[in-house]
Design a protein around this motif. Structure first.
Motif, PDB file in Angstrom:
ATOM      1  N   THR A   1     -41.710  49.063  31.055  1.00 40.53           N
ATOM      2  CA  THR A   1     -41.640  47.709  31.618  1.00 40.53           C
ATOM      3  C   THR A   1     -42.335  46.652  30.766  1.00 40.53           C
ATOM      4  N   LYS A   2     -43.592  46.836  30.447  1.00 40.86           N
ATOM      5  CA  LYS A   2     -44.315  45.810  29.686  1.00 40.86           C
ATOM      6  C   LYS A   2     -43.709  45.624  28.302  1.00 40.86           C
ATOM      7  N   ARG A   3     -43.335  46.717  27.667  1.00 44.46           N
ATOM      8  CA  ARG A   3     -42.706  46.641  26.347  1.00 44.46           C
ATOM      9  C   ARG A   3     -41.341  45.949  26.449  1.00 44.46           C
ATOM     10  N   ALA A   4     -40.599  46.199  27.523  1.00 39.43           N
ATOM     11  CA  ALA A   4     -39.286  45.564  27.708  1.00 39.43           C
ATOM     12  C   ALA A   4     -39.418  44.052  27.841  1.00 39.43           C
ATOM     13  N   HIS A   5     -40.383  43.602  28.626  1.00 40.08           N
ATOM     14  CA  HIS A   5     -40.571  42.157  28.812  1.00 40.08           C
ATOM     15  C   HIS A   5     -41.005  41.489  27.510  1.00 40.08           C
ATOM     16  N   ALA A   6     -41.937  42.113  26.812  1.00 43.83           N
ATOM     17  CA  ALA A   6     -42.409  41.537  25.544  1.00 43.83           C
ATOM     18  C   ALA A   6     -41.298  41.551  24.490  1.00 43.83           C
ATOM     19  N   THR A   7     -40.553  42.633  24.424  1.00 43.39           N
ATOM     20  CA  THR A   7     -39.458  42.739  23.456  1.00 43.39           C
ATOM     21  C   THR A   7     -38.350  41.743  23.771  1.00 43.39           C
ATOM     22  N   ALA A   8     -38.087  41.505  25.045  1.00 40.49           N
ATOM     23  CA  ALA A   8     -37.042  40.548  25.437  1.00 40.49           C
ATOM     24  C   ALA A   8     -37.347  39.157  24.896  1.00 40.49           C
ATOM     25  N   ILE A   9     -38.605  38.786  24.895  1.00 38.89           N
ATOM     26  CA  ILE A   9     -38.989  37.472  24.348  1.00 38.89           C
ATOM     27  C   ILE A   9     -38.607  37.393  22.869  1.00 38.89           C
ATOM     28  N   ALA A  10     -38.923  38.449  22.128  1.00 40.25           N
ATOM     29  CA  ALA A  10     -38.596  38.470  20.695  1.00 40.25           C
ATOM     30  C   ALA A  10     -37.086  38.523  20.472  1.00 40.25           C
ATOM     31  N   ILE A  11     -36.377  39.225  21.342  1.00 36.84           N
ATOM     32  CA  ILE A  11     -34.927  39.342  21.207  1.00 36.84           C
ATOM     33  C   ILE A  11     -34.245  37.987  21.406  1.00 36.84           C
ATOM     34  N   ILE A  12     -34.673  37.227  22.410  1.00 35.59           N
ATOM     35  CA  ILE A  12     -33.957  35.979  22.710  1.00 35.59           C
ATOM     36  C   ILE A  12     -34.328  34.827  21.784  1.00 35.59           C
ATOM     37  N   LEU A  13     -35.392  34.960  21.016  1.00 37.75           N
ATOM     38  CA  LEU A  13     -35.766  33.868  20.105  1.00 37.75           C
ATOM     39  C   LEU A  13     -34.636  33.510  19.141  1.00 37.75           C
ATOM     40  N   PRO A  14     -34.086  34.463  18.372  1.00 40.88           N
ATOM     41  CA  PRO A  14     -32.993  34.050  17.472  1.00 40.88           C
ATOM     42  C   PRO A  14     -31.741  33.593  18.224  1.00 40.88           C
ATOM     43  N   PHE A  15     -31.489  34.178  19.408  1.00 43.03           N
ATOM     44  CA  PHE A  15     -30.336  33.748  20.205  1.00 43.03           C
ATOM     45  C   PHE A  15     -30.529  32.305  20.639  1.00 43.03           C
ATOM     46  N   SER A  16     -31.732  31.984  21.086  1.00 39.80           N
ATOM     47  CA  SER A  16     -32.025  30.619  21.538  1.00 39.80           C
ATOM     48  C   SER A  16     -31.944  29.628  20.387  1.00 39.80           C
ATOM     49  N   LEU A  17     -32.415  30.031  19.215  1.00 42.27           N
ATOM     50  CA  LEU A  17     -32.328  29.144  18.051  1.00 42.27           C
ATOM     51  C   LEU A  17     -30.867  28.876  17.684  1.00 42.27           C
ATOM     52  N   ALA A  18     -30.044  29.909  17.708  1.00 42.43           N
ATOM     53  CA  ALA A  18     -28.621  29.731  17.391  1.00 42.43           C
ATOM     54  C   ALA A  18     -27.965  28.800  18.405  1.00 42.43           C
ATOM     55  N   SER A  19     -28.246  29.018  19.685  1.00 48.16           N
ATOM     56  CA  SER A  19     -27.683  28.145  20.729  1.00 48.16           C
ATOM     57  C   SER A  19     -28.193  26.723  20.573  1.00 48.16           C
ATOM     58  N   MET A  20     -29.478  26.567  20.242  1.00 47.27           N
ATOM     59  CA  MET A  20     -30.061  25.244  20.075  1.00 47.27           C
ATOM     60  C   MET A  20     -29.364  24.470  18.954  1.00 47.27           C
ATOM     61  N   ILE A  21     -29.038  25.156  17.886  1.00 45.28           N
ATOM     62  CA  ILE A  21     -28.344  24.494  16.775  1.00 45.28           C
ATOM     63  C   ILE A  21     -26.975  23.987  17.236  1.00 45.28           C
ATOM     64  N   VAL A  22     -26.235  24.831  17.947  1.00 53.91           N
ATOM     65  CA  VAL A  22     -24.913  24.423  18.435  1.00 53.91           C
ATOM     66  C   VAL A  22     -25.037  23.259  19.411  1.00 53.91           C
ATOM     67  N   TYR A  23     -25.968  23.384  20.367  1.00 50.73           N
ATOM     68  CA  TYR A  23     -26.172  22.302  21.336  1.00 50.73           C
ATOM     69  C   TYR A  23     -26.644  21.029  20.639  1.00 50.73           C
ATOM     70  N   GLY A  24     -27.502  21.161  19.636  1.00 47.40           N
ATOM     71  CA  GLY A  24     -28.000  19.993  18.900  1.00 47.40           C
ATOM     72  C   GLY A  24     -26.894  19.242  18.199  1.00 47.40           C
ATOM     73  N   PHE A  25     -26.009  19.974  17.506  1.00 51.53           N
ATOM     74  CA  PHE A  25     -24.892  19.330  16.831  1.00 51.53           C
ATOM     75  C   PHE A  25     -23.904  18.720  17.825  1.00 51.53           C
ATOM     76  N   SER A  26     -23.888  19.239  19.039  1.00 51.57           N
ATOM     77  CA  SER A  26     -22.997  18.703  20.073  1.00 51.57           C
ATOM     78  C   SER A  26     -23.606  17.508  20.788  1.00 51.57           C
ATOM     79  N   GLY A  27     -24.882  17.209  20.516  1.00 52.49           N
ATOM     80  CA  GLY A  27     -25.538  16.053  21.113  1.00 52.49           C
ATOM     81  C   GLY A  27     -26.087  16.282  22.512  1.00 52.49           C
ATOM     82  N   TYR A  28     -26.269  17.524  22.900  1.00 51.91           N
ATOM     83  CA  TYR A  28     -26.722  17.824  24.263  1.00 51.91           C
ATOM     84  C   TYR A  28     -28.239  17.918  24.425  1.00 51.91           C
ATOM     85  N   ILE A  29     -29.001  17.829  23.368  1.00 52.29           N
ATOM     86  CA  ILE A  29     -30.448  18.024  23.455  1.00 52.29           C
ATOM     87  C   ILE A  29     -31.169  16.689  23.572  1.00 52.29           C
TER      88      ILE A  29
END
Length: 142
Positions: A65-93
């Motif tokens: 459990t604790k490792r899963a929660h901590a690892t999930a944070i690291a996993i979603i960081l690059p996903f969030s950055l990729a989404s942020m770039i797309v949203y940024g270019f779309s003018g949604y941020i």
């Protein structure tokens, strides 16, 4: 035919032993599929990828459990950055909100990470479930 538990998926039945190249290839394929599902949810909903990641890590990959929660944070960081770039270019941020919310958000993230390390697994699971229920209810019922 021998069935063996996989590290990143449920079970695989195949001739041979768990360390075969076939076993490792399926293991990697399942990890990629889980990652794609997590990234899709994170990009589409602008949140929720961490929830999917935690569930997959705990249930399908059998990560503690604790490792899963901590690892999930690291996993979603690059996903969030990729989404942020797309949203940024779309003018949604709204960039002003990023900096003002970051002040409290960073402090909260540090406190939450320290709390995760101190709480028993049972309370982490209860807290996670309660937050999911409340967030789901607010999304559905406004």
């Amino acid at each position: 035919m021998q069935c063996v538990p996989l590290r990143y998926s449920l079970f695989l039945c195949h001739p041979g032993v768990g360390g075969s190249p076939y076993h490792k290839r399926v293991d990697s394929i399942m990890t990629i599929i889980y990652g794609a599902l997590t990234g899709l949810v994170n990009g589409f909903l602008a949140s929720g990828g961490g929830i999917v990641a935690v569930l997959v890590l705990e249930r399908a990959m059998k990560v503690e459990t604790k490792r899963a929660h901590a690892t999930a944070i690291a996993i979603i960081l690059p996903f969030s950055l990729a989404s942020m770039i797309v949203y940024g270019f779309s003018g949604y941020i709204d960039y002003r909100l990023i900096w003002t919310s970051a002040i409290g958000g960073i402090a909260g993230a540090v406190a939450g990470a320290k709390l995760l390390g101190r709480l028993p697994k049972k309370y982490i699971k209860i807290g996670f479930g309660v937050v999911m229920i409340i967030a789901g209810g607010r999304m559905i019922f406004g």
